[in-house]
Motif scaffolding. Structure first.
Motif, short mmCIF file in Angstrom:
data_model
loop_
_atom_site.label_atom_id
_atom_site.label_comp_id
_atom_site.label_asym_id
_atom_site.label_seq_id
_atom_site.Cartn_x
_atom_site.Cartn_y
_atom_site.Cartn_z
N THR A 100 81.77 -3.17 36.89
CA THR A 100 80.28 -3.20 37.13
C THR A 100 80.64 -4.74 36.52
OG1 THR A 100 78.01 -2.94 37.58
CG2 THR A 100 78.62 -2.27 35.15
N ILE A 101 78.81 -6.30 37.42
CA ILE A 101 78.85 -6.43 37.10
C ILE A 101 77.47 -6.69 36.50
CG2 ILE A 101 78.25 -7.52 39.19
CD1 ILE A 101 78.97 -10.34 39.04
N GLY A 102 76.61 -5.37 36.85
CA GLY A 102 75.42 -5.42 36.17
C GLY A 102 74.72 -6.21 36.76
N LEU A 103 74.48 -7.06 37.91
CA LEU A 103 73.81 -7.65 38.61
C LEU A 103 72.30 -7.26 38.37
CD1 LEU A 103 75.20 -8.27 42.13
CD2 LEU A 103 74.51 -9.87 39.82
N PHE A 104 71.48 -8.00 37.90
CA PHE A 104 70.09 -7.57 38.29
C PHE A 104 68.97 -8.49 38.77
CE2 PHE A 104 71.16 -10.48 34.37
CZ PHE A 104 70.33 -11.46 34.56
N ASP A 105 67.47 -8.20 38.55
CA ASP A 105 66.58 -9.54 39.12
C ASP A 105 66.06 -9.69 38.13
OD1 ASP A 105 64.65 -10.53 40.68
OD2 ASP A 105 63.19 -8.32 41.50
N PRO A 106 66.32 -11.02 38.92
CA PRO A 106 65.18 -12.02 37.21
C PRO A 106 64.29 -12.15 36.71
CG PRO A 106 65.84 -12.74 38.92
CD PRO A 106 66.52 -11.66 39.22
N ALA A 107 63.59 -11.75 37.97
CA ALA A 107 61.62 -10.94 37.82
C ALA A 107 61.77 -9.71 36.66
CB ALA A 107 61.32 -11.00 38.99
N ASP A 108 62.83 -9.34 36.20
CA ASP A 108 62.74 -7.74 35.85
C ASP A 108 63.54 -7.47 35.31
OD1 ASP A 108 62.63 -5.43 35.13
OD2 ASP A 108 62.10 -3.99 36.34
N PRO A 109 64.88 -8.57 34.26
CA PRO A 109 66.32 -8.33 33.86
C PRO A 109 66.31 -6.54 33.45
CG PRO A 109 65.22 -9.42 32.86
CD PRO A 109 64.10 -9.35 33.57
N ALA A 110 65.35 -6.03 32.84
CA ALA A 110 65.53 -4.88 32.10
C ALA A 110 66.26 -3.83 33.15
CB ALA A 110 64.56 -4.60 30.89
N ALA A 111 65.72 -4.06 33.93
CA ALA A 111 65.58 -2.88 34.86
C ALA A 111 67.39 -3.13 35.59
CB ALA A 111 64.98 -2.96 36.16
N GLY A 112 67.62 -3.83 35.45
CA GLY A 112 68.95 -3.92 36.02
C GLY A 112 69.95 -3.76 34.73
N HIS A 113 69.74 -4.08 33.74
CA HIS A 113 70.22 -3.29 32.35
C HIS A 113 70.71 -1.99 32.01
CE1 HIS A 113 69.97 -7.76 31.27
NE2 HIS A 113 71.42 -7.68 31.12
N ARG A 114 69.22 -1.52 32.46
CA ARG A 114 69.05 0.01 32.07
C ARG A 114 70.15 0.80 33.65
NH1 ARG A 114 63.17 -1.47 30.93
NH2 ARG A 114 62.97 -1.01 33.87
N THR A 115 70.33 -0.14 34.75
CA THR A 115 70.85 0.60 35.92
C THR A 115 72.42 0.65 34.99
OG1 THR A 115 69.13 0.05 37.60
CG2 THR A 115 71.52 0.21 38.16
N THR A 116 73.38 -0.62 34.51
CA THR A 116 74.24 -0.74 34.45
C THR A 116 74.68 0.33 33.60
OG1 THR A 116 73.96 -2.61 34.39
CG2 THR A 116 76.00 -1.43 32.68
N LEU A 117 73.89 1.09 32.00
CA LEU A 117 74.23 2.00 31.29
C LEU A 117 73.92 3.67 31.91
CD1 LEU A 117 71.44 0.38 28.34
CD2 LEU A 117 73.84 1.02 28.36
N GLU A 118 72.74 3.55 32.91
CA GLU A 118 73.18 4.81 33.65
C GLU A 118 74.34 4.98 34.01
OE1 GLU A 118 69.04 4.25 35.43
OE2 GLU A 118 68.33 4.55 34.19
N LEU A 119 75.36 3.82 34.97
CA LEU A 119 75.94 4.05 35.55
C LEU A 119 76.68 4.31 34.61
CD1 LEU A 119 75.98 0.76 37.96
CD2 LEU A 119 76.31 3.73 39.05
N ILE A 120 77.00 3.84 34.06
CA ILE A 120 78.20 3.95 32.48
C ILE A 120 77.69 6.13 32.39
CG2 ILE A 120 78.79 3.57 29.98
CD1 ILE A 120 78.33 1.09 30.76
N GLU A 121 77.34 5.83 31.77
CA GLU A 121 76.75 7.58 31.58
C GLU A 121 77.06 9.01 32.70
OE1 GLU A 121 72.60 8.20 29.42
OE2 GLU A 121 71.95 6.47 30.76
N LEU A 122 76.66 8.41 34.19
CA LEU A 122 77.11 8.91 35.55
C LEU A 122 78.65 8.97 34.84
CD1 LEU A 122 76.46 10.31 37.92
CD2 LEU A 122 76.71 7.74 39.16
N GLY A 123 79.40 8.10 34.75
CA GLY A 123 81.18 7.87 34.88
C GLY A 123 81.35 8.63 33.78
N GLU A 124 80.50 8.74 32.53
CA GLU A 124 81.50 9.69 31.79
C GLU A 124 80.87 11.36 31.81
OE1 GLU A 124 81.35 9.68 27.68
OE2 GLU A 124 79.45 10.71 27.61
N ARG A 125 79.77 11.55 32.69
CA ARG A 125 79.85 13.00 33.14
C ARG A 125 80.56 14.01 34.81
NH1 ARG A 125 73.99 10.90 33.15
NH2 ARG A 125 74.40 10.63 36.04
N LEU A 126 81.06 12.27 35.35
CA LEU A 126 82.33 12.59 36.32
C LEU A 126 83.35 12.88 35.91
CD1 LEU A 126 80.88 9.92 38.75
CD2 LEU A 126 80.70 12.14 39.48
#
Length: 343
Positions: A15-41
């Protein structure tokens, strides 16, 4: 279904881990959540791209340090870190630190070449040494040496109350075997093999003087790499095509995915630019259709590891659908068995 003599051994995603420059923290959290999902799968690995001065992950080592504390099994990689932006000694320290924190799960992938738009960034990046910087393979060789424990300095011992080592600390003994090179040319593939690295292949190759298609060029690079690697046919290679399964996609998602592929298809029809970069067509369809296309792909037939790239600009619910189909439908169709799923 077509048959293959070699089942897929490791399934990963990128994943490239895109984020909205107005709220960059949310995009980084989404990337971490994707990695967690990948482990669960049950995915074997999750990889992040490296983007400087863009709205994507600029510090993947920091992101993977966070991911290492939210997961317990899945391997974590960079695909790839462009070394033109890095000091190899400092990077070696960061990589070893995160590898130890992760329990030996880090897979750093690197590439060489001058930083993109170098003329525009060189005064900020290398204000005093831009003209003298070496952006070739020697930069990788330095990183390899530092990670593998070669001496950095002739000084070691105690000075006052401070104790000094002559090599990078901390040292993570297994990390040197988990360094990957992102090669796009025959020369780079050969160099990676000669230096005992692992090989990352992606959806871009250099056509150079070849008139062959993407898959055949990629196959040639993989075979060249293994021909010059100390481990020969056992040398690790991972392929990273864009693969979009649609098994459980909604009609709206299928339309969006098809449009995404349609817009990107023209660049796959001929080499692009002075470097003659040749892009692989994105693969889209049901898992049965995708398995058939992959088994027919000369590059895919050379590997038993993949890290399929997620499209750049989709929504979290799209990634949930794609990752779920990859793990539960396409992976098994390719002979892959998931690691222990969590939850």
């Amino acid at each position: 279904m077509p048959q293959t003599n070699q089942p897929l051994r490791k399934l990963g995603f990128l994943t490239i881990g895109l984020f909205d420059p107005a709220d960059p923290a949310a995009g980084h959290r989404t990337t971490l959540e994707l990695i967690e999902l990948g482990e669960r799968l049950g995915f074997d690995s999750a990889w992040v791209r490296h983007r400087h001065l863009q709205y994507g992950i600029s510090s993947p080592v920091a992101v993977l340090a966070a991911a290492s504390q939210r997961t317990g099994r899945i391997e974590l990689g960079t695909a790839v870190t462009p070394l033109g932006w890095e000091n190899p000694l400092r990077l070696a320290e960061d990589l070893a630190t995160v590898d130890l924190l992760s329990g030996g799960r880090l897979n750093p992938g690197v590439s060489v070449g001058p930083p993109i738009h170098f003329d525009q960034v060189k005064d900020a990046l290398y204000p005093d040494s831009a003209a003298a910087e070496d952006f070739g393979h020697e930069r990788v060789r330095r990183l390899l040496g530092f990670v593998r424990g070669e001496p950095v300095t002739a000084f070691t011992g105690t000075e006052g109350i401070e104790e000094y080592s002559d090599r990078v600390q901390p040292h993570s003994p297994g990390l040197g075997r988990r360094l990957w090179y992102g090669a796009g040319s025959l020369a780079s593939a050969r160099w990676a093999g000669e230096h005992g690295m692992n090989l990352l292949t992606s959806s871009v190759v250099k056509a150079e003087e070849s008139t062959a298609g993407f898959a055949e060029i990629q196959q040639s690079q993989i075979r060249t790499f293994r021909a010059h690697h100390p481990e020969g046919e056992r040398a690790r290679v991972s392929q990273g095509l864009v693969v979009i399964p649609t098994d459980s996609a909604s009609p709206q998602q299928r339309a969006k995915y098809a449009e995404y592929v349609r817009r990107r298809t023209p660049r796959t029809e001929a080499p692009q630019g002075p470097a003659r970069l040749l892009f692989a067509p994105d693969l889209i369809g049901s898992s049965d259709q995708l398995a058939e296309a992959l088994y027919a792909h000369a590059g895919f037939r050379e590997v038993d590891e993949v890290a399929f790239a997620l499209p750049f600009s989709f929504e979290p619910e799209d990634y949930l659908q794609i990752l779920t189909d990859l793990a539960t439908r396409l992976g098994p169709a390719l002979g892959w068995h998931p690691a222990h799923r969590v939850g």
